[in-house]
Structures are given as structure tokens and as C-alpha cells.
Design a protein around this motif. Structure first.
Motif, PDB file in Angstrom:
ATOM      1  N   CYS A 293       6.151   0.263   1.908  1.00 22.79           N
ATOM      2  CA  CYS A 293       5.999   1.003   3.152  1.00 22.79           C
ATOM      3  C   CYS A 293       5.678   2.475   2.975  1.00 22.79           C
ATOM      4  O   CYS A 293       6.537   3.272   2.624  1.00 22.79           O
ATOM      5  CB  CYS A 293       7.262   0.870   3.977  1.00 22.79           C
TER       6      CYS A 293
ATOM      7  N   ARG B 210       2.705  -8.856   6.607  1.00 26.00           N
ATOM      8  CA  ARG B 210       2.771  -9.982   5.666  1.00 26.00           C
ATOM      9  C   ARG B 210       2.234 -11.289   6.237  1.00 26.00           C
ATOM     10  O   ARG B 210       1.646 -12.089   5.507  1.00 26.00           O
ATOM     11  CB  ARG B 210       4.211 -10.181   5.195  1.00 26.00           C
TER      12      ARG B 210
ATOM     13  N   TRP C 214      -1.388 -11.120   6.245  1.00 27.47           N
ATOM     14  CA  TRP C 214      -1.782 -11.111   4.836  1.00 27.47           C
ATOM     15  C   TRP C 214      -1.882 -12.532   4.303  1.00 27.47           C
ATOM     16  O   TRP C 214      -2.841 -12.895   3.631  1.00 27.47           O
ATOM     17  CB  TRP C 214      -0.736 -10.315   4.044  1.00 27.47           C
TER      18      TRP C 214
ATOM     19  N   GLU D 290      -5.144 -14.637   3.008  1.00 26.30           N
ATOM     20  CA  GLU D 290      -5.201 -15.337   1.720  1.00 26.30           C
ATOM     21  C   GLU D 290      -5.630 -16.786   1.926  1.00 26.30           C
ATOM     22  O   GLU D 290      -6.496 -17.308   1.227  1.00 26.30           O
ATOM     23  CB  GLU D 290      -3.840 -15.286   1.023  1.00 26.30           C
TER      24      GLU D 290
ATOM     25  N   PHE E 206     -10.452 -11.650  -4.523  1.00 25.94           N
ATOM     26  CA  PHE E 206      -9.687 -11.762  -3.287  1.00 25.94           C
ATOM     27  C   PHE E 206      -8.315 -12.366  -3.536  1.00 25.94           C
ATOM     28  O   PHE E 206      -7.353 -12.046  -2.849  1.00 25.94           O
ATOM     29  CB  PHE E 206     -10.472 -12.567  -2.249  1.00 25.94           C
ATOM     30  N   MET E 207      -8.257 -13.230  -4.537  1.00 23.90           N
ATOM     31  CA  MET E 207      -6.953 -13.784  -4.888  1.00 23.90           C
ATOM     32  C   MET E 207      -6.048 -12.702  -5.434  1.00 23.90           C
ATOM     33  O   MET E 207      -4.884 -12.601  -5.070  1.00 23.90           O
ATOM     34  CB  MET E 207      -7.107 -14.892  -5.930  1.00 23.90           C
TER      35      MET E 207
ATOM     36  N   PHE F  32      -6.212  -9.763  -4.790  1.00 19.63           N
ATOM     37  CA  PHE F  32      -5.941  -8.778  -3.742  1.00 19.63           C
ATOM     38  C   PHE F  32      -4.894  -9.279  -2.759  1.00 19.63           C
ATOM     39  O   PHE F  32      -3.889  -8.622  -2.506  1.00 19.63           O
ATOM     40  CB  PHE F  32      -7.241  -8.460  -3.004  1.00 19.63           C
ATOM     41  N   PHE F  33      -5.128 -10.456  -2.234  1.00 16.57           N
ATOM     42  CA  PHE F  33      -4.207 -10.988  -1.224  1.00 16.57           C
ATOM     43  C   PHE F  33      -3.050 -11.756  -1.847  1.00 16.57           C
ATOM     44  O   PHE F  33      -1.993 -11.885  -1.231  1.00 16.57           O
ATOM     45  CB  PHE F  33      -4.953 -11.920  -0.272  1.00 16.57           C
ATOM     46  N   GLY F  34      -3.293 -12.269  -3.032  1.00 21.10           N
ATOM     47  CA  GLY F  34      -2.325 -13.148  -3.640  1.00 21.10           C
ATOM     48  C   GLY F  34      -0.916 -12.627  -3.791  1.00 21.10           C
ATOM     49  O   GLY F  34       0.018 -13.149  -3.177  1.00 21.10           O
TER      50      GLY F  34
ATOM     51  N   GLU G 112       2.556 -11.403  -3.545  1.00 22.28           N
ATOM     52  CA  GLU G 112       3.435 -11.157  -2.396  1.00 22.28           C
ATOM     53  C   GLU G 112       4.317  -9.943  -2.676  1.00 22.28           C
ATOM     54  O   GLU G 112       5.488  -9.899  -2.311  1.00 22.28           O
ATOM     55  CB  GLU G 112       4.305 -12.391  -2.153  1.00 22.28           C
ATOM     56  N   SER G 113       3.720  -8.974  -3.349  1.00 22.31           N
ATOM     57  CA  SER G 113       4.481  -7.805  -3.792  1.00 22.31           C
ATOM     58  C   SER G 113       4.883  -6.936  -2.608  1.00 22.31           C
ATOM     59  O   SER G 113       4.458  -7.133  -1.487  1.00 22.31           O
ATOM     60  CB  SER G 113       3.632  -6.987  -4.750  1.00 22.31           C
ATOM     61  N   GLY G 114       5.702  -5.963  -2.914  1.00 22.89           N
ATOM     62  CA  GLY G 114       6.106  -5.036  -1.886  1.00 22.89           C
ATOM     63  C   GLY G 114       7.254  -5.581  -1.070  1.00 22.89           C
ATOM     64  O   GLY G 114       7.242  -6.715  -0.635  1.00 22.89           O
ATOM     65  N   ALA G 115       8.249  -4.762  -0.850  1.00 21.49           N
ATOM     66  CA  ALA G 115       9.393  -5.198  -0.066  1.00 21.49           C
ATOM     67  C   ALA G 115       9.025  -5.191   1.411  1.00 21.49           C
ATOM     68  O   ALA G 115       7.982  -4.703   1.803  1.00 21.49           O
ATOM     69  CB  ALA G 115      10.577  -4.264  -0.306  1.00 21.49           C
ATOM     70  N   ALA G 116       9.861  -5.751   2.201  1.00 19.57           N
ATOM     71  CA  ALA G 116       9.623  -5.745   3.634  1.00 19.57           C
ATOM     72  C   ALA G 116       9.750  -4.326   4.155  1.00 19.57           C
ATOM     73  O   ALA G 116      10.261  -3.440   3.476  1.00 19.57           O
ATOM     74  CB  ALA G 116      10.625  -6.648   4.338  1.00 19.57           C
ATOM     75  N   CYS G 117       9.295  -4.143   5.362  1.00 20.71           N
ATOM     76  CA  CYS G 117       9.249  -2.792   5.894  1.00 20.71           C
ATOM     77  C   CYS G 117      10.546  -2.413   6.579  1.00 20.71           C
ATOM     78  O   CYS G 117      10.828  -1.264   6.800  1.00 20.71           O
ATOM     79  CB  CYS G 117       8.094  -2.662   6.884  1.00 20.71           C
ATOM     80  N   ASP G 118      11.345  -3.369   6.911  1.00 25.98           N
ATOM     81  CA  ASP G 118      12.535  -3.133   7.733  1.00 25.98           C
ATOM     82  C   ASP G 118      13.538  -2.222   7.037  1.00 25.98           C
ATOM     83  O   ASP G 118      14.076  -1.311   7.624  1.00 25.98           O
ATOM     84  CB  ASP G 118      13.191  -4.464   8.063  1.00 25.98           C
ATOM     85  N   GLY G 119      13.777  -2.495   5.789  1.00 24.37           N
ATOM     86  CA  GLY G 119      14.735  -1.676   5.063  1.00 24.37           C
ATOM     87  C   GLY G 119      14.358  -0.216   5.160  1.00 24.37           C
ATOM     88  O   GLY G 119      13.283   0.126   5.596  1.00 24.37           O
ATOM     89  N   ASP G 120      15.270   0.659   4.781  1.00 22.72           N
ATOM     90  CA  ASP G 120      15.005   2.093   4.812  1.00 22.72           C
ATOM     91  C   ASP G 120      15.005   2.603   6.240  1.00 22.72           C
ATOM     92  O   ASP G 120      14.280   2.121   7.068  1.00 22.72           O
ATOM     93  CB  ASP G 120      13.651   2.394   4.170  1.00 22.72           C
TER      94      ASP G 120
END
Lengths: 111, 111
Positions: A42, A86, A89, A93, B96-97, B99-101, B103-111
Motif C-alpha cells: 500500500c 486484488r 488483479w 490474471e 503477464f504471468m 506481472f499478475f501472477g 500474489e505478493s503484497g499485504a492487504a491494504c486494510d492493515g496499518d
DNA sequence: TTTGTTCATCGGCAATATACGATGAATCAG
DNA sequence: CTGATTCATCGTATATTGCCGATGAACAAA
């Protein structure tokens, strides 16, 4: 960019693929998405510091990504946090996989 | 569409993804690719009969796909046969795989 | 050579995309 | 209220895209 051909009604996936592709059609937007999708997660307008473009220009690019549904923005005054959508996303994909994936069709040499 | 930002040099994959995406940015081109990649395989200008657009317009769209490297054209006088460029196709899938493949990155809700 | 077929390219028009600086809106600190 | 910060939006200039009809180029058949 006109698409006035009313007699040509595109399939839903054709529309969605072209919509998402249009959002990816500028390298700076690909970079922004990579930044957001990457480890950093984020993000906010610190993008302004990481990309040598005017703040207004970056804001416009973010709007394009937003309109394509690829990212979400959450207000955290006085800043705004952007992150990958997500769900969209995953849809992207799936669509691109279905599009590029199948190795169908014979080679062109024959015939 | 200016990209005069010389100080921003994009990564190769960023350039390629945006180039291919630009080619996919119009639904009629997605349809053309689907037709070519589908069972029918190597097509010719019969596209003109399958898509309600002027012949010159379709020719232009084919040129866009050609320039993006997604298709090849082979002359078979007085016709021209178009087919998917399988190599480029595989590269696109790979990019594209990647790129989209993930599933990195945490959700946005936290923080 | 003339004609017909197929396709690319040209010229022109309208719409979109891209970039920037400037301005507006929202919020918080003082 | 005033000022600072952050971001979106406006206005504008220019480049690109997309569409069409018309024309050009290449080739085969007559």
C-alpha cells in the motif's frame, strides 16, 4: 478510440481485456503497478518522489488505473493510500491466462 | 503519449508489457487475435467479412498488431495470410504471468 | 496490355491521451 | 482564522488513435 460500431458488440472478456490493457498501455503505469504490487504494498503519493513527473501527471495516471479497477485508493488525511485491487488483479490474471495460455492453432507454415 | 521524460528510463519488461498492452487496448484487436489464435488458425483478409469495419480500418489494426510483434503476415498473392507469432505469444504469456501472477503484497486494510 | 482482386497507404477529420503549471478542496497544526 | 500539506481537477497545448473513402501497388488471368 471511437468504437462507434454499434453492430459490433464485443464479448465481455474482449471488453475487459482491452480495458485493462489500455490501463497498462503506458510504461509509467506499469511501473506504478509494479511498485504497488511489490513488496512495498500500500503506497501513497510518495510515488511523486519516485517518478520524475509532475504531481498532476502522476495523479492522472493513478486515475486511469483507478478507473480500470486495478487499484483502490483510501483516504488517510492528508494523504491517500493506493493499493492493488486484488480481486480485479486475479480477474486480470485469469483473463490474460485464458487469452495467451492456450497454445492452440496450428503453425502457419503448412498450407 | 509523449514520454519525453528522458530521466525516466523504463525497464525492458515495462516497455514490452506496455507495448503489447497498447496493441490489446482496442476490443477489435482482441477479437482479431482471438480469431487468429483460435481454431481457425492462419487467417487472411476474410477478417473483412467477419468484422463490420472498413477494409482500411482493419488493415490498420492488423498493422498495429504486426508492429507489436503479435502476429506475422505472409504474402500469398494476391492475398495475405496472418497468423499469431507464437514466440512473441509465449513471451507475452510469460511477462503477464510474472506481472499478475505473484500474489505478493499485504492487504491494504492493515496499518 | 487491360482488368479484377487483394491489400496497404494516404489525406482528413474528430476524439483521446499525455504532459504541464495553476488552482481548488480537504485536513491538520498553530 | 492562517498557513502548510497533500492530492485532485482545470485549462491548455500537442501528439496519437481511430475511422473512413480514395488511391496506389502487386499480381494473376484474359
Amino acid at each position: 478510440m471511437q468504437r462507434t460500431l454499434s453492430s459490433l458488440d464485443y464479448a465481455v472478456d474482449e471488453e475487459v481485456i482491452s480495458t485493462i490493457s489500455r490501463a497498462l498501455a503506458h510504461p509509467v503505469r506499469v511501473r506504478i503497478l509494479k511498485l504497488l504490487a511489490g513488496e512495498t504494498c500500500c503506497f501513497t503519493g510518495e510515488l511523486t518522489g519516485m517518478i520524475p513527473m509532475a504531481q498532476s501527471t502522476i495523479s492522472q495516471h493513478l486515475k486511469v488505473l483507478l478507473d480500470a479497477g486495478l487499484i483502490q485508493g483510501r483516504i488517510d488525511p492528508p494523504k491517500v493510500k493506493y493499493c492493488i485491487d486484488r480481486e480485479r488483479w486475479r480477474l486480470a490474471e485469469e483473463l490474460f491466462m485464458g487469452f495467451f495460455g492456450p497454445e492452440s492453432g496450428a503453425a502457419c507454415d503448412g498450407d
